[in-house]
Write a protein that holds these residues in place. Structure first.
Motif, short mmCIF file in Angstrom:
data_model
loop_
_atom_site.label_atom_id
_atom_site.label_comp_id
_atom_site.label_asym_id
_atom_site.label_seq_id
_atom_site.Cartn_x
_atom_site.Cartn_y
_atom_site.Cartn_z
N UNK A 38 0.90 -1.09 0.13
CA UNK A 38 -0.01 -0.13 -0.15
C UNK A 38 1.00 1.24 -0.05
N UNK A 39 0.61 2.06 -0.91
CA UNK A 39 1.13 3.62 -0.63
C UNK A 39 0.17 4.55 -1.39
N UNK A 40 0.42 5.78 -1.15
CA UNK A 40 -0.39 6.87 -1.51
C UNK A 40 0.24 7.21 -3.10
N UNK A 41 -0.88 7.82 -3.78
CA UNK A 41 -0.47 8.19 -5.09
C UNK A 41 0.45 9.36 -5.28
N UNK A 42 0.63 10.29 -4.24
CA UNK A 42 1.28 11.31 -4.17
C UNK A 42 1.98 11.69 -2.80
N UNK A 43 2.72 12.76 -2.52
CA UNK A 43 3.13 12.87 -1.48
C UNK A 43 2.12 13.95 -0.72
N UNK A 44 1.18 14.67 -1.20
CA UNK A 44 0.06 15.21 -0.27
C UNK A 44 -0.69 14.23 0.14
N UNK A 45 -0.87 13.37 -0.48
CA UNK A 45 -2.03 12.20 0.06
C UNK A 45 -1.28 11.48 1.30
N UNK A 53 4.76 7.43 0.78
CA UNK A 53 4.73 8.09 -0.59
C UNK A 53 5.41 7.40 -1.62
N UNK A 54 5.12 7.40 -2.86
CA UNK A 54 5.74 6.90 -4.06
C UNK A 54 7.47 6.75 -3.66
N UNK A 55 7.91 5.73 -3.93
CA UNK A 55 9.45 5.44 -3.75
C UNK A 55 9.65 4.97 -2.33
N UNK A 56 8.84 5.13 -1.39
CA UNK A 56 9.09 5.01 0.17
C UNK A 56 8.94 3.30 0.30
N UNK A 57 9.11 2.96 1.43
CA UNK A 57 8.88 1.52 1.77
C UNK A 57 7.49 1.47 1.83
N UNK A 58 6.72 0.28 1.22
CA UNK A 58 5.26 0.32 1.30
C UNK A 58 4.76 -0.22 2.56
N UNK A 59 3.56 0.08 2.85
CA UNK A 59 2.89 -0.28 4.00
C UNK A 59 2.02 -1.60 3.81
N UNK A 60 1.70 -2.35 4.61
CA UNK A 60 0.58 -3.40 4.72
C UNK A 60 -1.12 -2.79 4.56
N UNK A 127 -1.69 -1.79 -3.86
CA UNK A 127 -3.06 -0.81 -3.78
C UNK A 127 -2.50 0.72 -3.72
N UNK A 128 -2.72 1.41 -4.72
CA UNK A 128 -2.28 2.95 -4.65
C UNK A 128 -3.79 3.71 -4.28
N UNK A 129 -3.57 4.60 -3.30
CA UNK A 129 -4.56 5.40 -2.65
C UNK A 129 -4.57 6.78 -3.15
N UNK A 130 -5.57 7.05 -3.97
CA UNK A 130 -5.79 8.30 -4.83
C UNK A 130 -6.59 9.15 -3.96
N UNK A 131 -6.75 10.65 -3.82
CA UNK A 131 -7.74 11.49 -3.55
C UNK A 131 -8.54 12.04 -4.79
N UNK A 132 -9.89 11.46 -4.42
CA UNK A 132 -10.58 11.68 -5.66
C UNK A 132 -11.77 13.14 -5.49
N UNK A 133 -12.12 13.57 -6.58
CA UNK A 133 -12.94 14.56 -6.75
C UNK A 133 -14.45 14.12 -6.48
N UNK A 134 -15.40 15.05 -6.90
CA UNK A 134 -16.86 14.67 -6.80
C UNK A 134 -17.01 13.56 -7.64
N UNK A 135 -17.78 12.55 -7.34
CA UNK A 135 -18.36 11.21 -8.33
C UNK A 135 -19.85 11.36 -8.16
N UNK A 136 -20.39 11.51 -9.60
CA UNK A 136 -21.75 11.53 -9.70
C UNK A 136 -22.32 10.29 -9.12
#
Length: 264
Positions: A38-45, A53-60, A127-136
């Motif tokens: 598991x890691x986030x898609x970007x450093x902010x997330x 963050x991408x490039x760091x050691x991943x988590x479970x 598993x890559x975790x993204x922050x998402x915008x509004x979803x209909x």
């Protein structure tokens, strides 16, 4: 059964509503891979959710559950995007592009998160975790209607292919289909999910196996480019019916689990 995202949506929703333990979620995920990264898609997330963050050691995956809860997650939903049908995504975002490439995602709208699985090695699922915008809001399809639609699409596809004379017998095809179904992971599901939903998911796996054999058999008896196009057009509604059936079954499972939690 269908896909890692479906397992993640149903089990995580059950956990968020207090009807499953975190160990149950992690055990169910093991059906899809021995190792989950598991890691986030970007450093902010990553900073907001305390994920690598991408490039760091991943988590479970336990850290993924914690991140979804931290972000205010409640019920999840299943996205099964394909070109021309991106329902369940948030427009032209990196999340949407990633989900479209993989053909699936687990979405947690209240948390503003989308999680995309990707097989990166044998026995390893990232598993890559993204922050998402509004979803209909997705159009609701009752599971019974989706089941009927899949059966109807199956009959129509078989009839059309026969009329076009682009279907042909192939020795051992039933064995190929049975083998494809038997090799699919069989994850467990939370106690109390409707048996009809499980039946629809199983049926969708069987139909998907038939479609896989049919597409691998291209041109499937078609003797011309136009016949091959007609063959593809006959199969497209069946592909769509499988995706619709899977989404409907997962939505109903999540709804029932949430309702059960509210009653206790």
């Amino acid at each position: 059964m269908p896909c890692p995202s479906a397992t993640m949506v149903v089990w995580t929703s059950a956990w968020l509503h207090g009807t499953a333990a975190s160990d149950d979620v992690l055990d169910a995920a093991q059906a899809w891979a021995e190792v989950h990264q598991v890691w986030a898609a970007d450093e902010g997330t990553a900073a907001r959710l305390e994920l690598p963050a991408p490039g760091d050691n991943d988590a479970g995956p336990a850290l993924l559950l914690a991140a979804i809860r931290k972000a205010g997650g409640e019920a999840g939903s299943l996205a099964l995007p394909v070109a021309g049908d991106v329902r369940g995504l948030d427009g032209a975002s990196e999340f949407a592009r990633h989900a479209l490439r993989q053909g699936e995602a687990a979405v947690f709208p209240r948390a503003g998160l989308g999680v995309v699985p990707e097989r990166v090695a044998e026995g390893v699922l990232r598993w890559t975790v993204h922050e998402v915008g509004e979803i209909a809001p997705a159009e609701h399809t009752p599971v019974g209607e989706a089941e009927h639609g899949m059966s109807s699409a199956m009959r129509e596809a078989a009839s059309t292919l026969t009329e076009l004379d682009v279907s042909r017998r192939r020795p051992g095809v039933r064995g190929e289909i049975a083998e494809t179904v038997s090799t699919r992971p069989q994850p467990s599901w939370p106690q109390g999910v409707p048996q009809r939903c499980l039946r629809v998911l199983q049926r969708s796996t069987e139909v998907e196996a038939i479609l896989r054999v049919a597409t691998e058999d291209a041109p499937g008896g078609a003797m011309s480019a136009s016949a091959d196009r007609a063959r593809g057009q006959a199969l497209n509604p069946l592909f769509e019916s499988v995706r619709t059936a899977r989404r409907a079954a997962v939505d109903e499972m999540v709804r029932v689990l949430r309702q059960r939690a509210e009653q206790h």
